[in-house]
Design an enzyme around this catalytic site. Structure first.
Site, PDB file in Angstrom:
ATOM      1  N   CYS A  29     -51.054  37.689 -35.731  1.00 36.40           N
ATOM      2  CA  CYS A  29     -50.746  37.143 -34.398  1.00 36.40           C
ATOM      3  C   CYS A  29     -50.559  35.629 -34.427  1.00 36.40           C
ATOM      4  O   CYS A  29     -50.738  34.950 -33.411  1.00 36.40           O
ATOM      5  CB  CYS A  29     -51.816  37.530 -33.381  1.00 36.40           C
ATOM      6  SG  CYS A  29     -52.004  39.319 -33.185  1.00 36.40           S
ATOM      7  N   LYS A  30     -50.208  35.092 -35.586  1.00 34.17           N
ATOM      8  CA  LYS A  30     -49.895  33.663 -35.684  1.00 34.17           C
ATOM      9  C   LYS A  30     -48.491  33.391 -35.168  1.00 34.17           C
ATOM     10  O   LYS A  30     -48.181  32.275 -34.734  1.00 34.17           O
ATOM     11  CB  LYS A  30     -50.028  33.202 -37.134  1.00 34.17           C
ATOM     12  CG  LYS A  30     -51.458  33.316 -37.685  1.00 34.17           C
ATOM     13  CD  LYS A  30     -51.519  33.039 -39.171  1.00 34.17           C
ATOM     14  CE  LYS A  30     -52.942  33.180 -39.697  1.00 34.17           C
ATOM     15  NZ  LYS A  30     -53.002  32.985 -41.176  1.00 34.17           N
ATOM     16  N   LEU A  31     -47.638  34.405 -35.241  1.00 30.98           N
ATOM     17  CA  LEU A  31     -46.320  34.380 -34.610  1.00 30.98           C
ATOM     18  C   LEU A  31     -46.293  35.475 -33.547  1.00 30.98           C
ATOM     19  O   LEU A  31     -46.922  36.538 -33.719  1.00 30.98           O
ATOM     20  CB  LEU A  31     -45.209  34.667 -35.625  1.00 30.98           C
ATOM     21  CG  LEU A  31     -44.577  33.486 -36.377  1.00 30.98           C
ATOM     22  CD1 LEU A  31     -45.598  32.787 -37.253  1.00 30.98           C
ATOM     23  CD2 LEU A  31     -43.391  33.958 -37.210  1.00 30.98           C
TER      24      LEU A  31
END
Length: 302
Positions: A268-270
């Site tokens: 969930c970093k992008l």
């Protein structure tokens, strides 16, 4: 859409070539796709991080970083202590010399010359860095984040091309999570009196920046700690909307520098719908092409 061969003509602009590459294949197409993503993130007034690993400053990329700051293409820089040191070398007028990888390194050592693949830098350059930094460090008291310390360094730079100076003037955060893992870190340890560098203040600041209610973008050059430091800051926020990565590493070894941007989505970093592309290319080729494209495409529309 068909693959289209570039129509190379006399006097062609770099931006035209990059546009044409986007209609070809392999990493040429990825350069074209990355250029469009970078253009969109800047046009949408995104907050853009540039992460810079590897020997990019010795390789001659410093004015590209400075230009991206000056033109508002990036909002923050995350880099290594080594790149900071070599930026100071350049700003003090010592520079790096075109060398060769086919050389007797023992002979270089006897001549007080250090080698970074095919680039030479004299030991005298690092002596000048020590002389400069020792003066800065001894003047400072209190607790500083790395970006606050580097603003103080930038304020004392006379070189108008220095990205540290530009960052200080524009208050652009230059995070250096590996400052202590560099010659600059050694000098801070040796010459500090009442100066402390608090790296947790960097973590707090970059997380705050990631929580902004605006589009967020990242341009990853290389990988390593700068990449991880920036991407992990999004773990508590909503994820990047745009991401471009330039690397020569590959994912199957499990290392971060080769980790795909798709993998970053699993953390969930992008965001799931983030526009992202990885260019598998030497950054000294791809990075200048992207900057030249942005200069042409964005300046023409102003």
């Amino acid at each position: 859409m068909r693959v289209t061969s570039p129509e190379i003509h006399e006097g062609i602009k770099v931006s035209e070539l990059v546009e044409m590459l986007g209609k070809t294949a392999f990493n040429a197409r990825r350069i074209g796709e990355a250029a469009k993503i970078c253009e969109e993130m800047v046009k949408n007034d995104s907050f853009v991080f540039l992460t810079l690993a590897g020997a990019m400053i010795p390789a001659g990329m410093r004015k590209i970083v400075a230009g991206m700051m000056q033109n508002g293409f990036i909002s923050s820089l995350v880099t290594t202590g080594a790149n900071v040191v070599h930026e100071i070398v350049e700003s003090l007028g010592m520079g790096h010399e075109i060398g060769s990888c086919y050389v007797d390194d023992k002979a270089l050592a006897e001549e007080n010359v250090n080698r970074i693949y095919d680039v030479f830098v004299s030991q005298e350059a690092f002596e000048k860095v020590e002389e400069f930094l020792s003066g800065v460090i001894s003047e400072l008291e209190g607790v500083y984040a790395s970006y606050e310390f580097l603003w103080e360094v930038g304020k004392r730079m006379n070189d108008e091309s220095s990205f540290l100076r530009i960052a200080a003037e524009k208050e652009i955060p230059v995070f250096c999570p590996t400052l202590h893992d560099s010659i600059a870190g050694l000098h801070v340890m040796i010459y500090r009196k009442n100066l402390q560098i608090d790296f947790f203040r960097d973590v707090s600041r970059i997380i705050d920046l990631c929580f902004q209610k605006r589009k967020m973008g990242v341009i990853v050059v290389g990988g390593g700690v700068p990449k991880n430091f920036t991407l992990q800051a999004m773990l508590l926020a909503e994820g990047f909307d745009y991401a471009v990565q330039i690397t020569t590493d590959s994912p199957q070894w499990g290392g971060l520098s080769g980790a795909t941007l798709e993998e970053a989505k699993s953390w969930c970093k992008l965001k799931p719908d983030a526009k992202a592309v990885t260019i598998y290319c030497d950054a000294t080729i791809a990075f200048p092409l992207l900057y030249a494209y942005l200069l042409d495409s964005l300046k023409e529309n102003q």
